[in-house]
Design an enzyme around this catalytic site. Structure first.
Site, PDB file in Angstrom:
ATOM      1  N   ASP A  16       0.886  -1.169   0.000  1.00  0.00           N
ATOM      2  CA  ASP A  16       0.000   0.000   0.000  1.00  0.00           C
ATOM      3  C   ASP A  16       0.926   1.222   0.000  1.00  0.00           C
ATOM      4  O   ASP A  16       2.106   1.114   0.339  1.00  0.00           O
ATOM      5  CB  ASP A  16      -0.867  -0.035   1.270  1.00  0.00           C
ATOM      6  CG  ASP A  16      -1.499   1.313   1.566  1.00  0.00           C
ATOM      7  OD1 ASP A  16      -2.155   1.867   0.663  1.00  0.00           O
ATOM      8  OD2 ASP A  16      -1.308   1.827   2.682  1.00  0.00           O
ATOM      9  N   ASP A  18      -0.061   5.168   0.875  1.00  0.00           N
ATOM     10  CA  ASP A  18      -0.258   6.160   1.945  1.00  0.00           C
ATOM     11  C   ASP A  18      -0.336   5.505   3.324  1.00  0.00           C
ATOM     12  O   ASP A  18      -1.160   4.629   3.549  1.00  0.00           O
ATOM     13  CB  ASP A  18      -1.532   6.962   1.678  1.00  0.00           C
ATOM     14  CG  ASP A  18      -1.341   7.905   0.482  1.00  0.00           C
ATOM     15  OD1 ASP A  18      -1.990   7.669  -0.545  1.00  0.00           O
ATOM     16  OD2 ASP A  18      -0.510   8.820   0.586  1.00  0.00           O
TER      17      ASP A  18
HETATM   18  O1  LIG Z   1      -7.749  10.321   6.438  1.00  0.00           O
HETATM   19  C1  LIG Z   1      -7.765   9.888   5.275  1.00  0.00           C
HETATM   20  N1  LIG Z   1      -6.676   9.263   4.729  1.00  0.00           N
HETATM   21  C2  LIG Z   1      -6.672   8.777   3.438  1.00  0.00           C
HETATM   22  C3  LIG Z   1      -7.814   8.904   2.681  1.00  0.00           C
HETATM   23  C4  LIG Z   1      -7.881   8.367   1.285  1.00  0.00           C
HETATM   24  O2  LIG Z   1      -7.091   7.174   1.185  1.00  0.00           O
HETATM   25  C5  LIG Z   1      -6.189   7.297   0.088  1.00  0.00           C
HETATM   26  C6  LIG Z   1      -4.897   6.535   0.428  1.00  0.00           C
HETATM   27  O3  LIG Z   1      -5.143   5.219   0.098  1.00  0.00           O
HETATM   28  P1  LIG Z   1      -3.965   4.057   0.233  1.00  0.00           P
HETATM   29  O4  LIG Z   1      -3.664   3.948   1.714  1.00  0.00           O
HETATM   30  O5  LIG Z   1      -4.613   2.854  -0.395  1.00  0.00           O
HETATM   31  O6  LIG Z   1      -2.730   4.577  -0.535  1.00  0.00           O
HETATM   32  C7  LIG Z   1      -5.967   8.783  -0.090  1.00  0.00           C
HETATM   33  O7  LIG Z   1      -5.641   9.087  -1.441  1.00  0.00           O
HETATM   34  C8  LIG Z   1      -7.323   9.357   0.253  1.00  0.00           C
HETATM   35  O8  LIG Z   1      -8.155   9.302  -0.898  1.00  0.00           O
HETATM   36  C9  LIG Z   1      -8.950   9.570   3.223  1.00  0.00           C
HETATM   37  O9  LIG Z   1      -9.972   9.726   2.517  1.00  0.00           O
HETATM   38  N2  LIG Z   1      -8.892  10.028   4.509  1.00  0.00           N
HETATM   39 MG   LIG Z   2      -2.799   3.266   3.389  1.00  0.00          MG
END
Ligand SMILES: O=c1[nH]cc([C@@H]2O[C@H](COP(=O)(O)O)[C@@H](O)[C@H]2O)c(=O)[nH]1
Ligand SMILES: [Mg+2]
Length: 240
Positions: A16, A18
């Site tokens: 993943d 973020d």
């Molecule tokens: O507090 C939050 N963090 C992250 C997101 C969302 O989650 C995505 C990150 O997803 P991943 O962990 O799958 O990379 C961000 O782009 C955002 O759209 C969100 O809505 N709210």
């Molecule tokens: Mg994530």
């Protein structure tokens, strides 16, 4: 020292982005709170636990609805994207990420990223770390044309798509997912993959259920427990 192998051996890694590879989740919380505060609303951690990992448009729709914001989801998303883009030119890697990616790349272990973020945002966030790109076989983003709307994490689709893009494509059971969020954990489990969860300490234990392993940091990961090449003593301290 041979560590006991506790888990099913894996051959492919799907990270993943973020909150797992990139240190962006506190920024997301700050941005969302700054957007909703003028309307007398706040974005609590309890809410964050439900939104993390969701594709932006889906989280925009749900947040506008839940907080009754006087904005359309598209208006909210425009503000969100412009504030986020102002904050992501110096995003840091989380601890242990570079070591692990370079170590597994040295051993030719196929790796990919599967992120709910849109391609443009991922590109900007990851630019300072493009030296790691050669270690990645591919990246699947939330706006990938092969992903159907409304099928973001916790649906398995993005992890199954990421697995299918390796050549040859592994069985899902041969893949190991690294995730930070409850939605991402459930998506990896639904995809039939083992999941190493590296949660923020505020993620309650019941939302970690089903994780193959829970770690405080990727720096604590022991590859050999999943049949991957272990860190030889010197590999973490090689220079140059
Ligand atoms: O507090 C939050 N963090 C992250 C997101 C969302 O989650 C995505 C990150 O997803 P991943 O962990 O799958 O990379 C961000 O782009 C955002 O759209 C969100 O809505 N709210
Ligand atoms: Mg994530």
């Amino acid at each position: 020292m041979a560590s006991r192998a506790c888990y099913k051996p894996v051959t492919h890694i799907i990270f993943d982005s973020d909150g797992t590879v990139l240190d962006t989740e506190n920024m997301y919380s700050d941005v969302i709170n700054e957007i909703v505060a003028p309307f007398g609303k706040s974005y609590t951690y309890e809410m964050k636990l439900r939104y993390m990992g969701m594709p932006a448009l889906q989280s925009a729709r749900q947040l506008v609805e839940e907080l009754q914001l006087p904005l359309t989801p598209v208006e909210y998303l425009k503000i969100f994207d412009s504030v986020v883009f102002g904050r992501i030119n110096n995003v840091q890697l989380l601890p242990g990420v570079k070591d692990l990616m370079l170590h597994l790349h040295d051993h030719r272990i196929p790796m990919a990223i599967a992120t709910s973020s849109v391609q443009a945002a991922f590109h900007t966030k990851s630019q300072p770390h493009r030296d790691l790109f050669p270690a990645l076989h591919h990246v699947v983003c939330g706006d990938d044309p092969e992903l159907r709307p409304g099928r973001g994490k916790p649906h398995p689709d993005i992890f199954l798509l990421a697995a299918s893009r390796f050549h040859p494509a592994p069985d899902p059971g041969q893949c190991l997912v690294f995730e930070d969020s409850p939605n991402g954990l459930q998506a990896g489990i639904a995809a039939g993959m083992q999941v190493v969860m590296i949660p923020d300490p505020r993620v309650p234990s019941e939302q970690r259920t089903g994780a193959t392993q829970v770690l405080d940091s990727m720096a604590d990961f022991e590859p050999q427990l999943f049949g991957l090449p272990h860190y030889d003593t010197c590999s973490k301290f090689e220079f140059g």
